[in-house]
Design a protein around this motif. Structure first.
Motif, PDB file in Angstrom:
ATOM      1  N   ASP A  14       0.819  -1.213   0.000  1.00 57.65           N
ATOM      2  CA  ASP A  14       0.000   0.000   0.000  1.00 57.65           C
ATOM      3  C   ASP A  14       0.854   1.266   0.000  1.00 57.65           C
ATOM      4  OD1 ASP A  14      -2.445  -1.329  -0.161  1.00 57.65           O
ATOM      5  OD2 ASP A  14      -2.621  -1.508   2.015  1.00 57.65           O
ATOM      6  N   ALA A  15       2.015   1.205   0.634  1.00 60.50           N
ATOM      7  CA  ALA A  15       2.914   2.357   0.632  1.00 60.50           C
ATOM      8  C   ALA A  15       3.452   2.616  -0.776  1.00 60.50           C
ATOM      9  CB  ALA A  15       4.065   2.140   1.610  1.00 60.50           C
ATOM     10  N   VAL A  16       3.701   1.547  -1.518  1.00 58.57           N
ATOM     11  CA  VAL A  16       4.176   1.702  -2.900  1.00 58.57           C
ATOM     12  C   VAL A  16       3.068   2.289  -3.768  1.00 58.57           C
ATOM     13  CG1 VAL A  16       5.104   0.519  -4.920  1.00 58.57           C
ATOM     14  CG2 VAL A  16       5.859  -0.164  -2.640  1.00 58.57           C
ATOM     15  N   VAL A  17       1.848   1.821  -3.582  1.00 63.05           N
ATOM     16  CA  VAL A  17       0.715   2.382  -4.333  1.00 63.05           C
ATOM     17  C   VAL A  17       0.582   3.867  -4.026  1.00 63.05           C
ATOM     18  CG1 VAL A  17      -1.799   2.353  -4.644  1.00 63.05           C
ATOM     19  CG2 VAL A  17      -0.529   0.198  -4.522  1.00 63.05           C
ATOM     20  N   ASP A  18       0.627   4.221  -2.741  1.00 63.90           N
ATOM     21  CA  ASP A  18       0.508   5.633  -2.341  1.00 63.90           C
ATOM     22  C   ASP A  18       1.642   6.475  -2.922  1.00 63.90           C
ATOM     23  OD1 ASP A  18      -1.768   4.972  -0.902  1.00 63.90           O
ATOM     24  OD2 ASP A  18      -0.757   4.970   1.049  1.00 63.90           O
ATOM     25  N   ALA A  19       2.860   5.942  -2.899  1.00 67.70           N
ATOM     26  CA  ALA A  19       4.007   6.663  -3.458  1.00 67.70           C
ATOM     27  C   ALA A  19       3.860   6.845  -4.967  1.00 67.70           C
ATOM     28  CB  ALA A  19       5.309   5.931  -3.133  1.00 67.70           C
ATOM     29  N   THR A  20       3.298   5.850  -5.621  1.00 68.68           N
ATOM     30  CA  THR A  20       3.083   5.933  -7.067  1.00 68.68           C
ATOM     31  C   THR A  20       2.051   7.004  -7.398  1.00 68.68           C
ATOM     32  OG1 THR A  20       3.636   3.584  -7.310  1.00 68.68           O
ATOM     33  CG2 THR A  20       2.444   4.626  -9.136  1.00 68.68           C
ATOM     34  N   ILE A  21       0.954   7.025  -6.667  1.00 71.60           N
ATOM     35  CA  ILE A  21      -0.082   8.039  -6.893  1.00 71.60           C
ATOM     36  C   ILE A  21       0.472   9.433  -6.629  1.00 71.60           C
ATOM     37  CG2 ILE A  21      -2.307   8.919  -6.065  1.00 71.60           C
ATOM     38  CD1 ILE A  21      -3.109   5.921  -5.650  1.00 71.60           C
ATOM     39  N   ALA A  22       1.240   9.592  -5.559  1.00 73.33           N
ATOM     40  CA  ALA A  22       1.826  10.901  -5.238  1.00 73.33           C
ATOM     41  C   ALA A  22       2.798  11.347  -6.332  1.00 73.33           C
ATOM     42  CB  ALA A  22       2.537  10.844  -3.880  1.00 73.33           C
ATOM     43  N   ALA A  23       3.610  10.419  -6.825  1.00 77.69           N
ATOM     44  CA  ALA A  23       4.564  10.758  -7.880  1.00 77.69           C
ATOM     45  C   ALA A  23       3.837  11.118  -9.174  1.00 77.69           C
ATOM     46  CB  ALA A  23       5.535   9.594  -8.113  1.00 77.69           C
ATOM     47  N   LEU A  24       2.761  10.435  -9.476  1.00 75.65           N
ATOM     48  CA  LEU A  24       1.955  10.781 -10.655  1.00 75.65           C
ATOM     49  C   LEU A  24       1.398  12.194 -10.517  1.00 75.65           C
ATOM     50  CD1 LEU A  24       0.068   7.413 -11.226  1.00 75.65           C
ATOM     51  CD2 LEU A  24       1.526   8.576 -12.914  1.00 75.65           C
ATOM     52  N   GLU A  25       0.865  12.498  -9.343  1.00 79.62           N
ATOM     53  CA  GLU A  25       0.313  13.834  -9.112  1.00 79.62           C
ATOM     54  C   GLU A  25       1.391  14.903  -9.250  1.00 79.62           C
ATOM     55  OE1 GLU A  25      -1.620  13.377  -5.309  1.00 79.62           O
ATOM     56  OE2 GLU A  25      -3.386  12.436  -6.230  1.00 79.62           O
ATOM     57  N   ASP A  26       2.592  14.610  -8.757  1.00 74.69           N
ATOM     58  CA  ASP A  26       3.701  15.558  -8.887  1.00 74.69           C
ATOM     59  C   ASP A  26       4.063  15.827 -10.348  1.00 74.69           C
ATOM     60  OD1 ASP A  26       3.867  15.797  -6.150  1.00 74.69           O
ATOM     61  OD2 ASP A  26       5.643  14.503  -5.947  1.00 74.69           O
ATOM     62  N   GLU A  27       3.779  14.869 -11.216  1.00 76.02           N
ATOM     63  CA  GLU A  27       4.064  15.019 -12.649  1.00 76.02           C
ATOM     64  C   GLU A  27       2.850  15.499 -13.445  1.00 76.02           C
ATOM     65  OE1 GLU A  27       6.779  14.911 -14.503  1.00 76.02           O
ATOM     66  OE2 GLU A  27       8.065  14.505 -12.774  1.00 76.02           O
ATOM     67  N   GLY A  28       1.778  15.878 -12.750  1.00 77.96           N
ATOM     68  CA  GLY A  28       0.620  16.453 -13.425  1.00 77.96           C
ATOM     69  C   GLY A  28      -0.455  15.471 -13.838  1.00 77.96           C
ATOM     70  N   PHE A  29      -0.329  14.213 -13.408  1.00 78.24           N
ATOM     71  CA  PHE A  29      -1.320  13.199 -13.753  1.00 78.24           C
ATOM     72  C   PHE A  29      -2.320  13.027 -12.624  1.00 78.24           C
ATOM     73  CE2 PHE A  29       2.361  11.997 -16.272  1.00 78.24           C
ATOM     74  CZ  PHE A  29       1.797  11.711 -17.503  1.00 78.24           C
ATOM     75  N   GLY A  30      -3.562  12.825 -12.991  1.00 83.77           N
ATOM     76  CA  GLY A  30      -4.567  12.412 -12.035  1.00 83.77           C
ATOM     77  C   GLY A  30      -4.819  10.926 -12.219  1.00 83.77           C
ATOM     78  N   VAL A  31      -5.247  10.268 -11.162  1.00 86.34           N
ATOM     79  CA  VAL A  31      -5.606   8.853 -11.264  1.00 86.34           C
ATOM     80  C   VAL A  31      -7.123   8.785 -11.395  1.00 86.34           C
ATOM     81  CG1 VAL A  31      -5.592   6.617 -10.093  1.00 86.34           C
ATOM     82  CG2 VAL A  31      -3.574   8.087  -9.985  1.00 86.34           C
ATOM     83  N   LEU A  32      -7.561   8.445 -12.593  1.00 87.70           N
ATOM     84  CA  LEU A  32      -8.990   8.415 -12.896  1.00 87.70           C
ATOM     85  C   LEU A  32      -9.660   7.134 -12.420  1.00 87.70           C
ATOM     86  CD1 LEU A  32      -8.908   9.801 -16.542  1.00 87.70           C
ATOM     87  CD2 LEU A  32      -9.253  11.056 -14.416  1.00 87.70           C
ATOM     88  N   CYS A  33      -8.885   6.055 -12.367  1.00 85.92           N
ATOM     89  CA  CYS A  33      -9.447   4.803 -11.878  1.00 85.92           C
ATOM     90  C   CYS A  33      -8.355   4.025 -11.148  1.00 85.92           C
ATOM     91  CB  CYS A  33     -10.056   3.968 -13.001  1.00 85.92           C
ATOM     92  SG  CYS A  33      -8.910   3.495 -14.299  1.00 85.92           S
ATOM     93  N   ASP A  34      -8.793   3.252 -10.184  1.00 82.61           N
ATOM     94  CA  ASP A  34      -7.904   2.433  -9.371  1.00 82.61           C
ATOM     95  C   ASP A  34      -8.597   1.091  -9.204  1.00 82.61           C
ATOM     96  OD1 ASP A  34      -6.412   1.181  -7.389  1.00 82.61           O
ATOM     97  OD2 ASP A  34      -6.371   2.918  -6.059  1.00 82.61           O
TER      98      ASP A  34
END
Length: 138
Positions: A14-34
């Motif tokens: 779960d920490a890796v998933v959270d880190a991935t989502i945070a890194a995506l957001e830092d690069e301007g991506f939103g997560v539309l589905c999980d």
């Protein structure tokens, strides 16, 4: 044919998933589905499966630019990243290779968009790896 770019890290899933989502957001991506594949398989099939999540990521500005060039591109969006538990216990973060994905429509106008997404995804993977290495102290 390589169709993903990836990294492998040690850490709690779960920490890796959270880190991935945070890194995506830092690069301007939103997560539309999980999509939680493990939970879906358990619920719908009654089967056990490894931890596995599919994250559908999108940068609206890049999506708009791409759709302006190729209206059917929406069939390939959002770009997927997966986070899963490998057989060796590490956690793999893998992203679709945008140059491969954008090669499907065979439209040269999409090449710079694919290059931009590729660069950002590589930074996302590096950020996840760096973030988790700093937490684990390795």
């Amino acid at each position: 044919m390589e169709y993903t770019i990836q990294t492998s890290v040690s850490g709690e899933f779960d920490a890796v998933v959270d880190a991935t989502i945070a890194a995506l957001e830092d690069e301007g991506f939103g997560v539309l589905c999980d999509i939680d594949v493990k939970a879906t398989f358990e619920k719908k099939l009654g089967d056990e499966f490894r931890q596995y999540r599919i994250l559908g990521a999108c940068d609206p500005a890049l999506a708009q630019e791409g759709l302006a060039e190729e209206i059917e591109l929406g069939a390939l969006l959002p770009c997927n990243l997966i986070v899963y538990e490998a057989d060796d216990g590490d956690i793999v973060v893998s992203a679709v290779a945008p140059d491969q994905l954008m090669g499907i429509p065979d439209n040269d106008a999409l090449t710079p968009i694919a290059a931009e997404v590729t660069d950002r995804f590589k930074r996302v993977l590096a950020a996840v790896r760096d973030d988790l290495e700093s937490v684990s102290g390795s």
